[in-house]
Write a protein that holds these residues in place. Structure first.
Motif: not given
Length: 140
Positions: A22-51
């Motif tokens: 079930t977990a594999q079917e819902s993500t189509d075998g891909k690694n998907n990520y979600v980050v919840l943040t409270k500070k705009i300044a944290q967007l820089q390291p989060i986007i670098l992590t995504a890259e």
């Protein structure tokens, strides 16, 4: 007695195998990520992590979403604070999402939310819904 043990083992194996599928079917075998943040300044390291994850994982990399919630949500209406991050997120294939609950609570004018950002009714609920779909999640 043997049939009882065999039936129990069979049931347990079936349960764990089905859960994994079930977990594999819902993500189509891909690694998907979600980050919840409270500070705009944290967007820089989060986007670098995504890259970095995209480069490291190649075809196994799926979706990356950042949900912005909390009392600093008003910063997303300030072009000087958010425009640079919107550009970087677009280039990295990262979705920026505003929490509607936070926008309401802190009386932020929704018409000033950048059009390139998505707004969800409740960012925390949306985060949980993505986790149920198999997204890996972290809150900063």
């Amino acid at each position: 007695m043997k049939s009882y043990i065999f039936s129990s083992v069979f049931f347990i194996l079936t349960l764990f195998t089905t859960t994994h599928m079930t977990a594999q079917e819902s993500t189509d075998g891909k690694n998907n990520y979600v980050v919840l943040t409270k500070k705009i300044a944290q967007l820089q390291p989060i986007i670098l992590t995504a890259e970095a994850l995209k480069a490291e994982e190649g075809d196994a990399y799926g979706d990356f979403q950042i949900i912005i919630c909390g009392k600093e949500i008003g910063d997303i209406t300030d072009p000087e604070k958010i425009d640079h991050f919107i550009e970087k997120a677009e280039k990295a294939g990262v979705q920026l999402i505003a929490c509607g609950f936070s926008l309401n609570k802190f009386k932020v004018d929704k018409t000033k939310v950048p059009t390139k950002m998505t707004t969800v009714e409740n960012g925390i609920l949306y985060n949980f819904q993505l986790q149920k779909k198999g997204y890996k999640s972290i809150t900063l």
